[in-house]
Design an enzyme around this catalytic site. Sequence first.
Site, PDB file in Angstrom:
ATOM      1  N   VAL A  29       0.865  -1.332  -0.012  1.00 48.17           N
ATOM      2  CA  VAL A  29      -0.030   0.067  -0.013  1.00 48.17           C
ATOM      3  C   VAL A  29       0.915   1.260   0.121  1.00 48.17           C
ATOM      4  O   VAL A  29       0.209   2.363  -0.268  1.00 48.17           O
ATOM      5  CB  VAL A  29      -1.314  -0.040   1.334  1.00 48.17           C
ATOM      6  N   GLY A  30       2.014   1.168   0.201  1.00 50.80           N
ATOM      7  CA  GLY A  30       3.006   2.469   0.244  1.00 50.80           C
ATOM      8  C   GLY A  30       4.435   2.114   0.385  1.00 50.80           C
ATOM      9  O   GLY A  30       4.772   0.850   0.653  1.00 50.80           O
ATOM     10  N   SER A  31       5.461   2.986   0.285  1.00 55.68           N
ATOM     11  CA  SER A  31       6.388   2.772   0.536  1.00 55.68           C
ATOM     12  C   SER A  31       7.342   4.100   0.885  1.00 55.68           C
ATOM     13  O   SER A  31       6.756   5.129   0.461  1.00 55.68           O
ATOM     14  CB  SER A  31       7.378   2.036  -0.643  1.00 55.68           C
ATOM     15  N   GLY A  32       8.016   3.945   1.571  1.00 60.03           N
ATOM     16  CA  GLY A  32       8.901   5.403   1.967  1.00 60.03           C
ATOM     17  C   GLY A  32      10.469   5.233   1.765  1.00 60.03           C
ATOM     18  O   GLY A  32      11.041   4.215   1.192  1.00 60.03           O
ATOM     19  N   ALA A  33      11.001   6.132   2.291  1.00 56.15           N
ATOM     20  CA  ALA A  33      12.711   6.049   2.070  1.00 56.15           C
ATOM     21  C   ALA A  33      13.232   4.641   2.320  1.00 56.15           C
ATOM     22  O   ALA A  33      14.286   4.098   2.110  1.00 56.15           O
ATOM     23  CB  ALA A  33      13.422   7.354   2.531  1.00 56.15           C
ATOM     24  N   VAL A  37       5.381  -0.934   2.837  1.00 55.12           N
ATOM     25  CA  VAL A  37       4.212  -1.029   3.590  1.00 55.12           C
ATOM     26  C   VAL A  37       2.946  -1.951   3.129  1.00 55.12           C
ATOM     27  O   VAL A  37       2.841  -1.580   1.824  1.00 55.12           O
ATOM     28  CB  VAL A  37       3.601   0.144   4.379  1.00 55.12           C
ATOM     29  N   ASP A 143       9.766  14.210  12.011  1.00 53.49           N
ATOM     30  CA  ASP A 143       9.263  14.455  10.665  1.00 53.49           C
ATOM     31  C   ASP A 143       7.485  14.418  10.479  1.00 53.49           C
ATOM     32  O   ASP A 143       7.115  13.614   9.757  1.00 53.49           O
ATOM     33  CB  ASP A 143       9.729  12.923   9.987  1.00 53.49           C
TER      34      ASP A 143
HETATM   35  N1  LIG Z   1      -0.257   1.909   9.624  1.00 47.38           N
HETATM   36  C1  LIG Z   1      -0.527   2.245   8.373  1.00 47.38           C
HETATM   37  N2  LIG Z   1      -1.738   2.026   7.519  1.00 47.38           N
HETATM   38  C2  LIG Z   1      -1.862   1.754   6.117  1.00 47.38           C
HETATM   39  N3  LIG Z   1      -0.950   2.456   5.536  1.00 47.38           N
HETATM   40  C3  LIG Z   1       0.366   2.922   5.988  1.00 47.38           C
HETATM   41  C4  LIG Z   1       0.705   2.601   7.339  1.00 47.38           C
HETATM   42  N4  LIG Z   1       1.725   3.132   7.538  1.00 47.38           N
HETATM   43  C5  LIG Z   1       2.242   3.642   6.579  1.00 47.38           C
HETATM   44  N5  LIG Z   1       1.340   3.209   5.596  1.00 47.38           N
HETATM   45  C6  LIG Z   1       1.727   3.773   4.186  1.00 47.38           C
HETATM   46  O1  LIG Z   1       3.080   3.418   3.763  1.00 47.38           O
HETATM   47  C7  LIG Z   1       3.693   4.649   3.141  1.00 47.38           C
HETATM   48  C8  LIG Z   1       5.170   4.694   3.916  1.00 47.38           C
HETATM   49  O2  LIG Z   1       5.151   4.534   5.438  1.00 47.38           O
HETATM   50  P1  LIG Z   1       6.021   5.499   6.224  1.00 47.38           P
HETATM   51  O3  LIG Z   1       5.851   6.789   5.674  1.00 47.38           O
HETATM   52  O4  LIG Z   1       5.785   5.183   7.487  1.00 47.38           O
HETATM   53  O5  LIG Z   1       7.422   5.151   5.779  1.00 47.38           O
HETATM   54  P2  LIG Z   1       8.805   5.869   5.829  1.00 47.38           P
HETATM   55  O6  LIG Z   1       9.846   4.812   4.889  1.00 47.38           O
HETATM   56  O7  LIG Z   1       9.159   5.904   7.389  1.00 47.38           O
HETATM   57  O8  LIG Z   1       8.554   7.021   4.867  1.00 47.38           O
HETATM   58  P3  LIG Z   1       9.131   8.384   4.718  1.00 47.38           P
HETATM   59  O9  LIG Z   1      10.032   8.241   3.484  1.00 47.38           O
HETATM   60  O10 LIG Z   1       7.959   9.274   4.768  1.00 47.38           O
HETATM   61  O11 LIG Z   1      10.175   8.781   5.948  1.00 47.38           O
HETATM   62  C9  LIG Z   1       2.986   5.840   4.088  1.00 47.38           C
HETATM   63  O12 LIG Z   1       3.015   7.006   3.229  1.00 47.38           O
HETATM   64  C10 LIG Z   1       1.343   5.335   3.956  1.00 47.38           C
HETATM   65  O13 LIG Z   1       1.019   5.400   2.501  1.00 47.38           O
END
Ligand SMILES: Nc1ncnc2c1ncn2[C@@H]1O[C@H](COP(=O)(O)OP(=O)(O)OP(=O)(O)O)[C@@H](O)[C@H]1O
Length: 475
Positions: A29-33, A37, A143
């Site tokens: 559903v998502g990914s970050g740096a 997820v 953040d």
């Molecule tokens: N508890 C959750 N429920 C549903 N989707 C989530 C959840 N946590 C994260 N996501 C999805 O995954 C994406 C990435 O998660 P998150 O921001 O926690 O990761 P990150 O690697 O720390 O990101 P960033 O690059 O923003 O620091 C989020 O933008 C969101 O779309």
Amino acid sequence: MEQSPPPAKSWSIHTRSEIISKYEIQGRVGSGAYSDVYKARRLSDNLTVALKEIHDYQSAYREIEALQVLQNCPNVVVLHEYFWREDEDAVLVLEFLRTDLDAVIKEGKKRGDGVGVGEVKRWMVQILCGVDACHRNMIVHRDLKPTNLLISDDGVLKLADFGQARILMEPGFVAPDENTQQYEQNPLFQEHTAPPAEVVPEMDSSSEGLRNKRQGIVSREESFREICEYNIQDSLDDIDKETSIQDGDTSCLATGTASDIGDDTLKSYCSYEVEDAENERRGALTSCVGTRWFRAPELLYGSTDYGLEVDLWSLGCIFAELLTLAPLFPGTSDIDQISRIISVLGNLTEEVWPGCLKLSDYGTISFAKVENPTGIEACLPNCSPDEISLVKKLVCYDPAARATAMELLHDEYFSKQPLPVPLSDLRVPLTNSGQDEDSPGGWHGYNDMESDSDFDDFGPMSVHTSSGGFSLQFS
Ligand SMILES: Nc1ncnc2c1ncn2[C@@H]1O[C@H](COP(=O)(O)OP(=O)(O)OP(=O)(O)O)[C@@H](O)[C@H]1O
């Protein structure tokens, strides 16, 4: 003696038997740096959860540590359990939250009627409750931004993504604040102070990496103690340098020395973990945190002894965005970020922030005098004096002058008509702000406009060298 290569990392949650025996993974559903997820179903009771696979040790450590401390806060995402195995990515099992504040802002813009005042107030109150919980436990999030403020289907907003968080004092410390009780009893806030059913923690983590390969169920307290006792030095050795952030999202001001000028002078990058590790050893903090648009001036100027106030600046930027549906300071580089702030607040001087001369990058970068700063008012057209005053209490140079989350919760803005609407009246978007399995990483508008160099797209500048380093003058 020839060194053996480091053990291969799994990088795939699908191969982890301890996870797939308990959860059915339904898609990303998502990914970050640092993370991917996934949406998943807990086989034991069909609960929908988010599995956050974190590819960076330090980020995982911080997120688990902070979430364990904040486990009973209704405005912080619930950590159900986590899987921690040496040489594997950490996987956090979080409550699943379908949407976020960025989607609320985007939808308000798309509809054309914005976000109603009573709704804005309810979102703000929830954010403030979450931030207040962090700060009372001396946790600085570092953040805060709309995409990290997740929202449940019934309108409960929760702070998420604690991968950059730091606990500034002993965990468990709760700042004595006589206002706390008062605010918990205030009917205005009661709607979201009652913990939802899902809050009941279920910390049956198999934290192998932390417990020297012993496997088993551990209590919250035990696992927290172990994670705290785990030698930070060892952990830093384990950091996978490959995962260092080098994109503009967390790029930092180049801290100049004369020798930098030769080769890569103006290509500002920051190897987050390396700098952070060094700072941690010295007990200092890194300035390389947060997403640029929400980053406090002290961070932009390279401070390493900042405090909880960096979150308060971010809050001001978020509130302004909620009110106008446009980012307050959408900098395209760190220099552009500072330049935008200066054009609104005026130049940074000892008068507006006593002590600013001590900021490590203060002398490195100087800007031409801004004769007529626009003031925050100009950035908040059509906003009421109360709304402008609220933002001004957060978006100010001197960190000590920023209002705390607790102070803002008592601001008369929230007790004036129209009052914050009940949760059930909030318009909750049906989707998140755009990312799905087909467009991994594509929904952070904030990441899209980054450039490699802090100096791209920026006006004329001159470089002056001296024995101590160099300085840049922008006009
Ligand atoms: N508890 C959750 N429920 C549903 N989707 C989530 C959840 N946590 C994260 N996501 C999805 O995954 C994406 C990435 O998660 P998150 O921001 O926690 O990761 P990150 O690697 O720390 O990101 P960033 O690059 O923003 O620091 C989020 O933008 C969101 O779309």
